[in-house]
Scaffold this motif. Structure first.
Motif: not given
Length: 412
Positions: A299-302, A318-319, A324-325, A411-412
């Motif tokens: 995902g986009a969240t590092v 990453h997420c 989610p989570r 991670c939402r």
């Protein structure tokens, strides 16, 4: 999807349904027809990809006084809209640091670039206000600068001439030139033997740090995009089409994501050695499969993987995309001889890429050959259940670990 390159700097857009002429108009080196550009628009719709480009800026796009005019680009943008397309983002020109090599008028300098960009930005704001202005799109600087001789313009001077005008800070990233450009000199070259070395695998991050510093000084707060990259400039080296380059490919993605790079555009989809697809058969190459796994899982969240690293072991977190989570780990063992291990606290699904030989053009996922199915579609990817505890990674292997029940609050 980016449609650009040095050719675009001097390409004439023929705004009619006529076939391309035998010779390009004076001041241009090639012709782009409506039919060809309509193919770009149709392809963008088919793969759900936004169009990114740059515009013609050579002598044919200028008035009698040598001033750049927007006539050509206006026709391109208007036709794109009438054909149901949209140009999401555009640089002014391809690689302005190499302006002379890229078809700019004789004597073109940073001041010329600044004047041109002012006209182009005014055009964008008035005609296509939803199109992002990318800049400068430089290449060949920093700790591994290409020896291009005289006529190279510095990004620092280009940015000083334009001021902070772009929406996104863009650059190109090549850590070497391919064998095709060996005339640049030995310092521009690399070898297959070095492809798993710490020096080679760290180069993208070091080049990225150079351009991030320029961004911070000239365009603080702007997003970073790499609008062109591959293993080497000039078409890539022969091993770019093999599993050997997949280590650089994914480490570059992951390490630069850690440094805040938001977009990476690979050069190319299906052309030359560095294409993701074979240019004759359109069969996926190893980097294509790696890109597909990255896109589906990372995902986009590092995140911080919080794992102590051994030499030649690279771990990124990453997420988990669209979960989610959940968390996804990328574990790369770039050691060609030694097994590496980490401790896994939660159960995971494992997706491991390997090849019989590092320079094979075929790759296996969890020991099974990756190939299109009988309908020429992507096969189903099935992970291997992996229990908690110490887990091993074979020499020269790349593994994605999917942990859907990580319960990570970021991670939402």
């Amino acid at each position: 999807m980016r449609v650009s390159g040095t050719w675009a700097n001097s390409a004439y857009f023929q705004d009619s349904e006529n076939a391309a002429p035998a010779n390009a108009p004076s001041g241009f080196s090639g012709v782009l027809t409506r039919e060809e550009w309509k193919g770009v628009i149709d392809f963008s719709h088919a793969v759900n990809a936004e169009i990114v480009t740059s515009v013609a800026m050579g002598s044919g796009s200028r008035d009698a006084q040598g001033v750049w005019t927007s006539d050509q680009v206006r026709q391109l943008f208007e036709y794109t809209k009438s054909a149901g397309g949209r140009i999401a983002a555009s640089e002014f020109m391809n690689e302005p640091t190499y302006a002379a090599m890229g078809g700019a008028p004789k004597g073109y300098d940073a001041a010329s670039y600044g004047r041109d960009v002012a006209v182009f930005r005014t055009f964008l704001r008035k005609t296509a206000p939803d199109t992002l202005f990318l800049g400068p799109g430089s290449v060949g600087e920093g700790p591994f600068a290409m020896p291009m001789g005289n006529g190279v313009l510095k990004s620092e001077d280009l940015l000083r001439a334009t001021g902070p005008v772009s929406d996104v800070f863009s650059y190109h990233l090549y850590a070497a030139a391919s064998q095709r450009c060996s005339s640049m000199g030995a310092s521009s070259q690399t070898t297959a033997a070095a492809a798993l070395s710490q020096d080679w695998l760290s180069r993208p991050e070091k080049i990225g740090a150079f351009y991030a510093d320029l961004r911070d000084k000239s365009e603080p707060g702007k997003s970073l995009w790499i609008t062109e990259t591959a293993d080497a400039a000039c078409g890539g080296n022969p091993w770019a089409a093999t599993f050997l380059d997949t280590f650089r490919y994914l480490i570059q993605h992951a390490s630069l994501a850690q440094r805040g790079v938001k977009v990476i555009m690979h050069n190319t989809l299906a052309s030359s050695d560095y294409g993701l697809l074979d240019e004759n058969t359109f069969s996926p190459r190893p980097n294509y499969w790696a890109a597909l796994l990255w896109r589906r899982l990372m995902g986009a969240t590092v995140l911080d993987p919080q794992i102590k690293l051994a030499p030649n072991l690279y771990v990124y977190a990453h997420c988990l995309r669209n979960h989610p989570r959940g968390v996804a780990l990328l574990v790369i063992n770039a050691d060609g001889q030694q097994v590496q291990e980490i401790t896994l606290a939660l159960e995971a699904e494992r997706y491991t890429l390997t090849a019989n030989q590092l320079q094979d053009r075929a790759v296996q996922l969890n020991g099974k050959a990756l190939e299109l199915n009988s309908d020429s579609d992507i096969p189903e990817f099935v992970g291997q259940r992996t229990r908690t505890g110490r887990i091993s990674f074979a020499p020269a292997s790349i593994t994605f670990l999917v942990i859907p029940n990580a319960n990570n609050s970021s991670c939402r």
